[in-house]
Write an enzyme that holds these catalytic residues in place. Structure first.
Site, PDB file in Angstrom:
ATOM      1  N   ARG A 107       0.791  -1.195   0.000  1.00 24.30           N
ATOM      2  CA  ARG A 107       0.000   0.000   0.000  1.00 24.30           C
ATOM      3  C   ARG A 107       0.837   1.264   0.000  1.00 24.30           C
ATOM      4  NH1 ARG A 107      -3.602  -1.926   5.062  1.00 24.30           N
ATOM      5  NH2 ARG A 107      -2.377  -3.824   4.973  1.00 24.30           N
ATOM      6  N   GLY A 108       2.134   1.103   0.307  1.00 20.10           N
ATOM      7  CA  GLY A 108       3.006   2.250   0.551  1.00 20.10           C
ATOM      8  C   GLY A 108       3.149   3.262  -0.574  1.00 20.10           C
ATOM      9  N   ASP A 118       7.485   2.384  -3.001  1.00 20.18           N
ATOM     10  CA  ASP A 118       7.767   3.404  -1.982  1.00 20.18           C
ATOM     11  C   ASP A 118       9.242   3.377  -1.566  1.00 20.18           C
ATOM     12  OD1 ASP A 118       7.512   0.958  -0.647  1.00 20.18           O
ATOM     13  OD2 ASP A 118       6.207   1.707   0.927  1.00 20.18           O
ATOM     14  N   ASP A 173      14.552  -1.509   0.148  1.00 20.15           N
ATOM     15  CA  ASP A 173      15.293  -1.736   1.390  1.00 20.15           C
ATOM     16  C   ASP A 173      16.276  -2.890   1.138  1.00 20.15           C
ATOM     17  OD1 ASP A 173      15.752  -1.383   4.216  1.00 20.15           O
ATOM     18  OD2 ASP A 173      14.349  -2.982   4.654  1.00 20.15           O
ATOM     19  N   LYS A 233      17.346   2.775   0.343  1.00 25.74           N
ATOM     20  CA  LYS A 233      18.315   2.668   1.446  1.00 25.74           C
ATOM     21  C   LYS A 233      19.429   1.755   0.933  1.00 25.74           C
ATOM     22  CE  LYS A 233      14.720   2.438   5.032  1.00 25.74           C
ATOM     23  NZ  LYS A 233      14.220   1.604   6.136  1.00 25.74           N
ATOM     24  N   PHE A 245      14.255   4.096   9.974  1.00 28.24           N
ATOM     25  CA  PHE A 245      12.887   3.665   9.686  1.00 28.24           C
ATOM     26  C   PHE A 245      12.040   4.906   9.456  1.00 28.24           C
ATOM     27  CE2 PHE A 245       8.720   1.873  10.094  1.00 28.24           C
ATOM     28  CZ  PHE A 245       8.866   0.672   9.420  1.00 28.24           C
ATOM     29  N   VAL A 246      11.451   5.018   8.274  1.00 32.93           N
ATOM     30  CA  VAL A 246      10.720   6.235   7.908  1.00 32.93           C
ATOM     31  C   VAL A 246       9.221   5.992   7.741  1.00 32.93           C
ATOM     32  CG1 VAL A 246      12.738   7.330   6.837  1.00 32.93           C
ATOM     33  CG2 VAL A 246      11.203   5.922   5.434  1.00 32.93           C
ATOM     34  N   ASP A 281       4.076   3.553   6.114  1.00 34.53           N
ATOM     35  CA  ASP A 281       3.544   3.334   7.471  1.00 34.53           C
ATOM     36  C   ASP A 281       4.537   2.722   8.442  1.00 34.53           C
ATOM     37  OD1 ASP A 281       3.489   0.718   6.095  1.00 34.53           O
ATOM     38  OD2 ASP A 281       2.540   0.044   7.949  1.00 34.53           O
TER      39      ASP A 281
HETATM   40  P1  IMP Z   1      12.552  -4.962   0.906  1.00 33.36           P
HETATM   41  O1  IMP Z   1      11.923  -6.180   0.345  1.00 33.36           O
HETATM   42  O2  IMP Z   1      13.410  -5.251   2.095  1.00 33.36           O
HETATM   43  O3  IMP Z   1      13.275  -4.113  -0.111  1.00 33.36           O
HETATM   44  O4  IMP Z   1      11.377  -4.133   1.546  1.00 33.36           O
HETATM   45  C1  IMP Z   1      10.700  -3.159   0.887  1.00 33.36           C
HETATM   46  C2  IMP Z   1       9.422  -2.882   1.626  1.00 33.36           C
HETATM   47  O5  IMP Z   1       9.629  -2.832   3.052  1.00 33.36           O
HETATM   48  C3  IMP Z   1       8.928  -1.498   1.242  1.00 33.36           C
HETATM   49  O6  IMP Z   1       8.048  -1.595   0.152  1.00 33.36           O
HETATM   50  C4  IMP Z   1       8.229  -1.061   2.496  1.00 33.36           C
HETATM   51  O7  IMP Z   1       6.889  -1.507   2.460  1.00 33.36           O
HETATM   52  C5  IMP Z   1       8.935  -1.761   3.611  1.00 33.36           C
HETATM   53  N1  IMP Z   1       9.900  -0.838   4.256  1.00 33.36           N
HETATM   54  C6  IMP Z   1      11.241  -0.818   4.128  1.00 33.36           C
HETATM   55  N2  IMP Z   1      11.797   0.164   4.826  1.00 33.36           N
HETATM   56  C7  IMP Z   1      10.767   0.808   5.432  1.00 33.36           C
HETATM   57  C8  IMP Z   1      10.697   1.955   6.302  1.00 33.36           C
HETATM   58  O8  IMP Z   1      11.688   2.619   6.656  1.00 33.36           O
HETATM   59  N3  IMP Z   1       9.446   2.328   6.693  1.00 33.36           N
HETATM   60  C9  IMP Z   1       8.319   1.650   6.318  1.00 33.36           C
HETATM   61  N4  IMP Z   1       8.349   0.591   5.508  1.00 33.36           N
HETATM   62  C10 IMP Z   1       9.557   0.172   5.068  1.00 33.36           C
HETATM   63 MG    MG Z   2       5.932  -1.892   0.429  1.00 33.33          MG
END
Ligand code: IMP
Ligand code: MG
Length: 179
Positions: free
Chosen positions: A45-46, A102, A105, A133, A154-155, A161
Site C-alpha cells: 500500500r506504501g 515506496d 530496502d 536505502k 525507519f521512515v 507506514d
Molecule cells: P525490501 O523487500 O526489504 O526491499 O522491503 C521493501 C518494503 O519494506 C517497502 O516496500 C516497504 O513496504 C517496507 N519498508 C522498508 N523500509 C521501510 C521503512 O523505513 N518504513 C516503512 N516501511 C519500510
Molecule cells: Mg511496500
C-alpha cells in the site's frame, strides 16, 4: 500489541518531495515519449500517495493498476519471503510498464515483483522508487529512477507506514523511540 512511544522527526519536506516528483515525472515522460499508453503499476500500500502525485505529472496517456506484495516480516523488518496478495487486473504482455515502489530496502520485494512481471513479457519495464536505502541492500537490484537515497532509518509518511500508522503525513519523517 501496544507500541513503544515514538516521535517523528522530519527528514524530507512536502515541498522537496513535490519538486523531486516533478523532475522524476519529466524524466519518465521523456523516456517513454511516443508510447501509446503507459501502464503504471503501484505496489500497495506504501506507494499510493506517490503514484497519485507522480501520474498527475506524467505527460503521457497512462493506465493505473495495482499489485500487492507482502513479506512475512514484522512491523519494522522485512523478511525474505515475498507473496503476491493482489495481482494486476490487466495484461502487460507487449506493453510499456512503470513499477512504482515506496522504498527499496533489502531489495527482496522489488526483485520478486520485477521477475514476476518480466516473465509476462512486457515491451519495456522500468522502476521508479521514491526512496532507496542502499546500505541495506541484500539483493543487487536498483530502480531506474530513485527519488531520494536515505540512510538506514525507519521512515514514515507520504503513504509509508509504521504498523499501519502515519501514512497520512504529508512529509517523510524518521521514527525515533522516546523510551
Ligand atoms: P525490501 O523487500 O526489504 O526491499 O522491503 C521493501 C518494503 O519494506 C517497502 O516496500 C516497504 O513496504 C517496507 N519498508 C522498508 N523500509 C521501510 C521503512 O523505513 N518504513 C516503512 N516501511 C519500510
Ligand atoms: Mg511496500
Amino acid at each position: 500489541m501496544p507500541h513503544r512511544p515514538y516521535v517523528i522527526d522530519q527528514m524530507i519536506s512536502a515541498k522537496s518531495i513535490a519538486a523531486r516528483v516533478e523532475t522524476l515525472a519529466r524524466e519518465i515522460t521523456t523516456h517513454f515519449l511516443g508510447c501509446d499508453k503507459l501502464v503504471v503499476v503501484g505496489l500497495l500500500r506504501g506507494s499510493f500517495v506517490f503514484i497519485a502525485d507522480l501520474v498527475r505529472e506524467i505527460d503521457l496517456p497512462v493506465e493505473v493498476d495495482f499489485l500487492e506484495a507482502s513479506s512475512y516480516g514484522d512491523a519494522m523488518h522485512s523478511s525474505r519471503e515475498v507473496r503476491i496478495l493482489k495481482d494486476l487486473r490487466g495484461e502487460i504482455a507487449g506493453r510499456d510498464v512503470l513499477v512504482v515502489e515506496d522504498i527499496v530496502d533489502t531489495g527482496f520485494t522489488l526483485h520478486h515483483v520485477v521477475n514476476l512481471l518480466r516473465s509476462r513479457e512486457p515491451a519495456r519495464l522500468e522502476v521508479c522508487a521514491l526512496l532507496d536505502k542502499p546500505s541495506r541492500r541484500e539483493v543487487p537490484i536498483k530502480a531506474t529512477w530513485t527519488g531520494f537515497d536515505i540512510p538506514d532509518e525507519f521512515v514514515v509518511g507520504y503513504g509509508i507506514d509504521f504498523a499501519q500508522r502515519n501514512r497520512n503525513l504529508p512529509y517523510i519523517g524518521k521514527v525515533r523511540f522516546t523510551e
